[in-house]
Design a protein around this motif. Structure first.
Motif, PDB file in Angstrom:
ATOM      1  N   PHE A 182       9.384 -13.760   0.983  1.00 54.58           N
ATOM      2  CA  PHE A 182       8.201 -13.008  -0.192  1.00 54.58           C
ATOM      3  C   PHE A 182       9.545 -11.444  -0.104  1.00 54.58           C
ATOM      4  CE2 PHE A 182       6.326 -15.451   3.422  1.00 54.58           C
ATOM      5  CZ  PHE A 182       4.982 -15.925   2.473  1.00 54.58           C
ATOM      6  N   VAL A 183      10.157 -10.977   0.460  1.00 57.60           N
ATOM      7  CA  VAL A 183      10.793 -10.030  -0.381  1.00 57.60           C
ATOM      8  C   VAL A 183      12.564 -10.535  -0.312  1.00 57.60           C
ATOM      9  CG1 VAL A 183      10.992  -7.062   0.091  1.00 57.60           C
ATOM     10  CG2 VAL A 183       9.193  -8.592   0.806  1.00 57.60           C
ATOM     11  N   LYS A 184      12.568 -10.986  -1.280  1.00 52.86           N
ATOM     12  CA  LYS A 184      14.016 -11.668  -1.325  1.00 52.86           C
ATOM     13  C   LYS A 184      15.102 -10.525  -1.340  1.00 52.86           C
ATOM     14  CE  LYS A 184      13.395 -15.514  -3.256  1.00 52.86           C
ATOM     15  NZ  LYS A 184      13.142 -16.584  -2.063  1.00 52.86           N
ATOM     16  N   ASP A 185      15.226  -9.235  -1.530  1.00 53.09           N
ATOM     17  CA  ASP A 185      16.381  -8.700  -1.344  1.00 53.09           C
ATOM     18  C   ASP A 185      16.146  -7.610   0.087  1.00 53.09           C
ATOM     19  OD1 ASP A 185      15.074  -7.472  -2.884  1.00 53.09           O
ATOM     20  OD2 ASP A 185      16.376  -6.627  -4.441  1.00 53.09           O
ATOM     21  N   LEU A 186      14.937  -7.758   0.814  1.00 47.44           N
ATOM     22  CA  LEU A 186      14.450  -6.877   1.813  1.00 47.44           C
ATOM     23  C   LEU A 186      15.406  -6.182   2.942  1.00 47.44           C
ATOM     24  CD1 LEU A 186      11.965  -6.114   3.500  1.00 47.44           C
ATOM     25  CD2 LEU A 186      12.466  -8.184   4.675  1.00 47.44           C
ATOM     26  N   LYS A 187      15.401  -5.102   2.956  1.00 45.97           N
ATOM     27  CA  LYS A 187      16.825  -4.421   4.249  1.00 45.97           C
ATOM     28  C   LYS A 187      16.460  -4.685   5.045  1.00 45.97           C
ATOM     29  CE  LYS A 187      19.819  -2.581   0.299  1.00 45.97           C
ATOM     30  NZ  LYS A 187      19.178  -1.778  -0.751  1.00 45.97           N
ATOM     31  N   VAL A 188      17.549  -4.839   6.294  1.00 45.90           N
ATOM     32  CA  VAL A 188      17.255  -4.183   7.660  1.00 45.90           C
ATOM     33  C   VAL A 188      17.862  -3.160   7.606  1.00 45.90           C
ATOM     34  CG1 VAL A 188      17.385  -4.999  10.523  1.00 45.90           C
ATOM     35  CG2 VAL A 188      16.610  -6.570   8.273  1.00 45.90           C
ATOM     36  N   ARG A 189      17.539  -1.684   8.266  1.00 46.75           N
ATOM     37  CA  ARG A 189      17.679  -0.427   8.530  1.00 46.75           C
ATOM     38  C   ARG A 189      18.262  -0.478   9.960  1.00 46.75           C
ATOM     39  NH1 ARG A 189      16.529   4.756   9.585  1.00 46.75           N
ATOM     40  NH2 ARG A 189      14.496   4.536   9.931  1.00 46.75           N
ATOM     41  N   ASP A 190      17.365  -0.780  10.765  1.00 41.47           N
ATOM     42  CA  ASP A 190      17.918  -0.497  12.283  1.00 41.47           C
ATOM     43  C   ASP A 190      16.900  -1.620  13.021  1.00 41.47           C
ATOM     44  OD1 ASP A 190      19.451   1.138  14.180  1.00 41.47           O
ATOM     45  OD2 ASP A 190      17.058   1.932  14.610  1.00 41.47           O
ATOM     46  N   ILE A 191      18.135  -1.931  14.509  1.00 49.36           N
ATOM     47  CA  ILE A 191      17.205  -2.733  15.174  1.00 49.36           C
ATOM     48  C   ILE A 191      17.853  -2.120  16.689  1.00 49.36           C
ATOM     49  CG2 ILE A 191      17.385  -5.219  16.222  1.00 49.36           C
ATOM     50  CD1 ILE A 191      18.064  -6.511  13.936  1.00 49.36           C
ATOM     51  N   SER A 192      16.801  -2.123  17.580  1.00 48.51           N
ATOM     52  CA  SER A 192      16.690  -1.103  18.695  1.00 48.51           C
ATOM     53  C   SER A 192      16.303  -2.119  19.845  1.00 48.51           C
ATOM     54  CB  SER A 192      16.265  -0.185  18.921  1.00 48.51           C
ATOM     55  OG  SER A 192      15.158   0.456  18.324  1.00 48.51           O
ATOM     56  N   SER A 199       0.407  -1.017   0.260  1.00 49.44           N
ATOM     57  CA  SER A 199       0.097  -0.023  -0.269  1.00 49.44           C
ATOM     58  C   SER A 199       0.973   1.281   0.227  1.00 49.44           C
ATOM     59  CB  SER A 199      -1.287   0.331   1.311  1.00 49.44           C
ATOM     60  OG  SER A 199      -0.353  -0.004   2.560  1.00 49.44           O
ATOM     61  N   GLY A 200       2.331   1.065   0.004  1.00 47.99           N
ATOM     62  CA  GLY A 200       2.879   2.496  -0.549  1.00 47.99           C
ATOM     63  C   GLY A 200       3.538   2.712   0.579  1.00 47.99           C
ATOM     64  N   ALA A 201       3.797   1.405   1.700  1.00 49.85           N
ATOM     65  CA  ALA A 201       4.966   1.812   2.642  1.00 49.85           C
ATOM     66  C   ALA A 201       6.714   1.494   2.522  1.00 49.85           C
ATOM     67  CB  ALA A 201       5.146   1.458   4.016  1.00 49.85           C
ATOM     68  N   ALA A 202       7.334   2.996   3.089  1.00 51.84           N
ATOM     69  CA  ALA A 202       9.101   2.369   2.097  1.00 51.84           C
ATOM     70  C   ALA A 202       9.413   1.680   2.804  1.00 51.84           C
ATOM     71  CB  ALA A 202       9.270   3.853   1.996  1.00 51.84           C
ATOM     72  N   GLU A 203       8.674   1.918   4.448  1.00 54.78           N
ATOM     73  CA  GLU A 203       9.751   1.245   5.956  1.00 54.78           C
ATOM     74  C   GLU A 203       8.204   0.559   6.857  1.00 54.78           C
ATOM     75  OE1 GLU A 203      13.166   4.136   6.949  1.00 54.78           O
ATOM     76  OE2 GLU A 203      11.466   4.321   8.591  1.00 54.78           O
ATOM     77  N   VAL A 204       8.593  -0.101   6.936  1.00 59.22           N
ATOM     78  CA  VAL A 204       7.741  -0.782   7.837  1.00 59.22           C
ATOM     79  C   VAL A 204       8.292  -1.083   9.411  1.00 59.22           C
ATOM     80  CG1 VAL A 204       6.699  -3.306   8.875  1.00 59.22           C
ATOM     81  CG2 VAL A 204       6.213  -2.076   6.261  1.00 59.22           C
ATOM     82  N   LYS A 205       7.672  -0.647  10.790  1.00 54.16           N
ATOM     83  CA  LYS A 205       8.388  -1.265  11.713  1.00 54.16           C
ATOM     84  C   LYS A 205       7.561  -2.636  12.409  1.00 54.16           C
ATOM     85  CE  LYS A 205       9.559   2.336  14.401  1.00 54.16           C
ATOM     86  NZ  LYS A 205       9.697   3.703  15.638  1.00 54.16           N
TER      87      LYS A 205
END
Lengths: 95, 95
Positions: B58-68, B30-36
């Motif tokens: 599902f999303v082969k080259d998914l990036k993990v931007r941050d983990i806290s 639905s257009g979200a660039a980031e999902v938390k």
């Protein structure tokens, strides 16, 4: 940890979190600048608890240098299984 | 998620991991660039499983931007309790 290494590894399993807290503390006290906390599957929540306990009660200004997550695959009796893994790298504040 | 927001939040609880995978996918679609992805306590391992499933199937080259990671304190019937929390920010590969 070997005497020359500056990094220690603590593998979190099914024991009470305080056991791993003590392991981290003794690594820091024996000169490690970094301690890596490793966990798989259900133990991942416990690894996060260990960091929380360390921060709250033992090493006030503990730094979390890096957190990485991944998946490990293995064959168990001919069936392939997957388990999630997590590595947390802790940094002693004064280093 | 509001239509103008570019970030979605999925709170992981006690349902099967695939439920949260679908929630993440529909946010991305639905257009979200980031999902938390947010989780507390025992659900933390499930949150890591969700990321593993998303990456694998599902999303082969998914990036993990941050983990806290952190700790949340609350009062329950006069006693203070602590629970570990984890936030994982995922980035859609083509954004």
């Amino acid at each position: 940890m070997s005497a020359t290494s500056r990094e220690g590894v603590v593998i979190v399993g099914s024991k009470p979190p305080l056991n791993y807290v003590t392991a981290c503390l003794s690594l820091f006290n024996s000169g490690a600048a970094e301690v890596k906390i490793r966990a798989r599957g259900q133990a991942i929540c416990r690894a996060v608890d260990v960091v929380g306990l360390l921060r709250k009660g033992f090493v006030k200004d503990l730094k979390v240098r890096d957190i990485s997550i991944g998946t490990q695959e293995f064959n168990l009796a001919g069936r392939s299984s997957r388990v999630s893994t997590m590595d947390i790298v802790l940094l002693k504040p004064d280093k």
